[in-house]
Design a protein around this motif. Sequence first.
Motif, PDB file in Angstrom:
ATOM      1  N   ASN A 219       0.853  -1.193  -0.021  1.00  0.00           N
ATOM      2  CA  ASN A 219       0.128  -0.030   0.150  1.00  0.00           C
ATOM      3  C   ASN A 219       0.699   1.240  -0.103  1.00  0.00           C
ATOM      4  N   GLU A 220       2.296   1.136   0.129  1.00  0.00           N
ATOM      5  CA  GLU A 220       3.034   2.053  -0.013  1.00  0.00           C
ATOM      6  C   GLU A 220       3.907   2.265  -1.113  1.00  0.00           C
ATOM      7  N   PRO A 221       4.058   3.205  -1.861  1.00  0.00           N
ATOM      8  CA  PRO A 221       4.937   3.077  -2.786  1.00  0.00           C
ATOM      9  C   PRO A 221       6.285   2.981  -2.878  1.00  0.00           C
ATOM     10  N   GLU A 222       7.331   2.526  -3.640  1.00  0.00           N
ATOM     11  CA  GLU A 222       8.583   2.273  -3.364  1.00  0.00           C
ATOM     12  C   GLU A 222       9.394   3.054  -4.784  1.00  0.00           C
ATOM     13  N   TYR A 223      10.275   4.024  -4.350  1.00  0.00           N
ATOM     14  CA  TYR A 223      11.073   4.768  -5.295  1.00  0.00           C
ATOM     15  C   TYR A 223      12.497   4.164  -5.594  1.00  0.00           C
ATOM     16  N   ILE A 224      12.839   4.180  -6.936  1.00  0.00           N
ATOM     17  CA  ILE A 224      13.824   3.494  -7.353  1.00  0.00           C
ATOM     18  C   ILE A 224      14.730   4.511  -8.298  1.00  0.00           C
ATOM     19  N   THR A 225      15.994   4.242  -8.600  1.00  0.00           N
ATOM     20  CA  THR A 225      16.423   4.729  -9.576  1.00  0.00           C
ATOM     21  C   THR A 225      17.133   3.754 -10.621  1.00  0.00           C
ATOM     22  N   VAL A 226      17.518   4.299 -11.871  1.00  0.00           N
ATOM     23  CA  VAL A 226      17.865   3.479 -12.675  1.00  0.00           C
ATOM     24  C   VAL A 226      18.956   3.951 -13.752  1.00  0.00           C
ATOM     25  N   ASP A 227      20.070   3.817 -13.549  1.00  0.00           N
ATOM     26  CA  ASP A 227      21.134   4.553 -14.463  1.00  0.00           C
ATOM     27  C   ASP A 227      21.265   4.021 -15.836  1.00  0.00           C
ATOM     28  N   PHE A 228      21.624   4.956 -16.732  1.00  0.00           N
ATOM     29  CA  PHE A 228      21.695   4.385 -18.071  1.00  0.00           C
ATOM     30  C   PHE A 228      22.998   4.862 -18.617  1.00  0.00           C
ATOM     31  N   GLU A 229      23.798   4.123 -19.588  1.00  0.00           N
ATOM     32  CA  GLU A 229      24.959   4.756 -20.366  1.00  0.00           C
ATOM     33  C   GLU A 229      24.749   4.179 -21.674  1.00  0.00           C
ATOM     34  N   GLN A 230      24.584   5.152 -22.652  1.00  0.00           N
ATOM     35  CA  GLN A 230      24.411   4.908 -23.905  1.00  0.00           C
ATOM     36  C   GLN A 230      23.270   3.928 -24.307  1.00  0.00           C
ATOM     37  N   GLY A 231      22.221   4.298 -23.688  1.00  0.00           N
ATOM     38  CA  GLY A 231      20.927   3.745 -23.935  1.00  0.00           C
ATOM     39  C   GLY A 231      20.849   2.297 -22.953  1.00  0.00           C
ATOM     40  N   VAL A 236      20.966  -0.249 -10.548  1.00  0.00           N
ATOM     41  CA  VAL A 236      19.524  -0.126  -9.933  1.00  0.00           C
ATOM     42  C   VAL A 236      19.939   0.799  -8.494  1.00  0.00           C
ATOM     43  N   ASN A 237      19.353   1.753  -8.234  1.00  0.00           N
ATOM     44  CA  ASN A 237      19.667   2.306  -6.763  1.00  0.00           C
ATOM     45  C   ASN A 237      20.962   2.629  -6.602  1.00  0.00           C
ATOM     46  N   GLY A 238      21.866   3.156  -7.640  1.00  0.00           N
ATOM     47  CA  GLY A 238      23.304   3.261  -7.465  1.00  0.00           C
ATOM     48  C   GLY A 238      24.258   1.952  -7.467  1.00  0.00           C
ATOM     49  N   GLU A 239      23.718   0.865  -7.576  1.00  0.00           N
ATOM     50  CA  GLU A 239      24.355  -0.315  -7.365  1.00  0.00           C
ATOM     51  C   GLU A 239      24.784  -0.599  -8.976  1.00  0.00           C
ATOM     52  N   ARG A 240      25.812  -0.883  -9.502  1.00  0.00           N
ATOM     53  CA  ARG A 240      26.146  -1.102 -10.876  1.00  0.00           C
ATOM     54  C   ARG A 240      26.051  -2.705 -10.785  1.00  0.00           C
ATOM     55  N   LEU A 241      25.586  -3.296 -11.844  1.00  0.00           N
ATOM     56  CA  LEU A 241      25.017  -4.690 -11.885  1.00  0.00           C
ATOM     57  C   LEU A 241      25.444  -5.221 -13.449  1.00  0.00           C
ATOM     58  N   THR A 242      25.768  -6.503 -13.545  1.00  0.00           N
ATOM     59  CA  THR A 242      25.738  -6.985 -14.949  1.00  0.00           C
ATOM     60  C   THR A 242      24.299  -6.972 -15.569  1.00  0.00           C
ATOM     61  N   PRO A 243      24.181  -7.188 -16.962  1.00  0.00           N
ATOM     62  CA  PRO A 243      22.817  -7.153 -17.324  1.00  0.00           C
ATOM     63  C   PRO A 243      21.796  -8.076 -16.968  1.00  0.00           C
ATOM     64  N   VAL A 288       9.725   1.864 -19.312  1.00  0.00           N
ATOM     65  CA  VAL A 288       9.414   3.012 -18.819  1.00  0.00           C
ATOM     66  C   VAL A 288      10.648   3.949 -18.657  1.00  0.00           C
ATOM     67  N   ALA A 289      11.555   3.587 -17.933  1.00  0.00           N
ATOM     68  CA  ALA A 289      12.803   4.212 -17.571  1.00  0.00           C
ATOM     69  C   ALA A 289      13.644   4.708 -18.834  1.00  0.00           C
ATOM     70  N   HIS A 290      13.583   3.816 -19.709  1.00  0.00           N
ATOM     71  CA  HIS A 290      14.360   4.083 -21.053  1.00  0.00           C
ATOM     72  C   HIS A 290      13.894   5.282 -21.443  1.00  0.00           C
ATOM     73  N   ARG A 291      12.393   5.353 -21.678  1.00  0.00           N
ATOM     74  CA  ARG A 291      11.779   6.227 -22.355  1.00  0.00           C
ATOM     75  C   ARG A 291      12.009   7.753 -21.687  1.00  0.00           C
ATOM     76  N   GLY A 292      11.845   7.529 -20.333  1.00  0.00           N
ATOM     77  CA  GLY A 292      12.062   8.526 -19.340  1.00  0.00           C
ATOM     78  C   GLY A 292      13.579   9.166 -19.733  1.00  0.00           C
ATOM     79  N   ILE A 293      14.747   8.380 -19.992  1.00  0.00           N
ATOM     80  CA  ILE A 293      15.815   9.037 -20.032  1.00  0.00           C
ATOM     81  C   ILE A 293      16.082   9.628 -21.392  1.00  0.00           C
ATOM     82  N   GLU A 294      15.431   9.018 -22.481  1.00  0.00           N
ATOM     83  CA  GLU A 294      15.305   9.392 -23.905  1.00  0.00           C
ATOM     84  C   GLU A 294      14.744  10.862 -23.885  1.00  0.00           C
ATOM     85  N   SER A 295      13.669  11.132 -22.998  1.00  0.00           N
ATOM     86  CA  SER A 295      12.786  12.102 -23.105  1.00  0.00           C
ATOM     87  C   SER A 295      13.552  13.565 -22.903  1.00  0.00           C
ATOM     88  N   ILE A 296      14.956  13.461 -22.183  1.00  0.00           N
ATOM     89  CA  ILE A 296      15.714  14.749 -22.125  1.00  0.00           C
ATOM     90  C   ILE A 296      16.788  14.600 -22.747  1.00  0.00           C
TER      91      ILE A 296
END
Length: 403
Positions: A219-231, A236-243, A288-296
């Motif tokens: 019932n509570e939302p969760e906020y996350i971040t996704v980092d992109f490099e060249q698409g 995720v949440n600042g933790e670099r991960l393999t694909p 959704v995240a990829h379209r978000g970073i493409e928007s800017i």
Amino acid sequence: MKKGDIKKVVLAYSGGLDTSIILKWLQVEYGCEVVTFTADIGQGEELEPARKKAEMLGIKDIFIEDLREEFVRDFVFPMFRANTQYEGVYLLGTSIARPLIGKRLIEIAEATGADAISHGATGKGNDQVRFELTAYALKPDIKVIAPWREWDLNSRTKLIEYAQQHQIPVPKDKHGDAPYSMDANLMHISYEGKALEDPWQEADDDMFRLTVSPENAPNEPEYITVDFEQGNAVAVNGERLTPAALLTKLNALGGKHGIGRLDLVENRFVGMKSRGVYETPGGSILLVAHRGIESITLDREEAHLKDSVMPKYAELIYNGFWFAPERLALQALIDKTQENVTGTVRLKLYKGVASVVGRKSPKSLYRMDYVTFEEDSVYDQYDANGFIRLNALRLRLGKLARG
């Protein structure tokens, strides 16, 4: 094809009942040596039983390979750089796995000196096309054996009788009719057939394996971040991960919040409509995240051009043309647009929905000094007069000429 012409065949082998029957059928009907290939693409099943069953059936060359990183890096990520959706909604989780499996079938055939490959796809579906187009694109002289297009084992009863005749173990749950068929990989799970064949009938909630229902999500939302490099997503949440690890992480987050369910009637390449139900939690967030970073980070016309070719690109993947020259050409265009798609997206996950709530990039085209509603010194609003009048010129001339 004369059956005596085949000396060795590489079989795409899951270890399940159908492909175990195919294995024995190849030995009996073609009298050839069989090599098995089992791919781990994140289906979440233990693969050692496949090895043991193949050994029990007399197979000497057994290939079991972990392809999860290659799957996400070289197939899923290139597809997501295009924001690919077939018929506007389907994220192609099954379609994108087939060219990888087909490619490895051919590579193993070449390594073992096999003159044929075989698969368990039926004559009604898309997968037969995807496997075989891949095979012929990579090795034009390969022979393909598709048992479902040849044999008369066209019912579950006949398959079980054949298995019992040849001492192939039959799992107890296979004696009854399963409510649906399922295909899983790191990208998604698809469900179709049986109870789902009626497009009016809602899927049972207890069918789903990756996601909770949105009603039962937190019932509570969760906020996350996704980092992109060249698409490509890299953290995720600042933790670099393999694909593969990144997609696994997004699957867990999306599943927790009921994200990524889809009930779809789609148009198969072979000409019929098919009802499928899909779970793609991580992929839905990633889109959704990829379209978000493409928007800017994408220029307007660059973004619009990319969106205009996406339906064709999606159709090529769905229909099995991953290794076709036109897909490769479109991929080159898409990848060129991704050179500056770098930055971070913040998302809100809540009750089945992933929403972009923030985005930033060192290569952002968004300029506060231009878009502000406050006083600025960089944009002369009077310039809009000429811009509008020039764009209106053809409209005015058309009205004058035609009344």
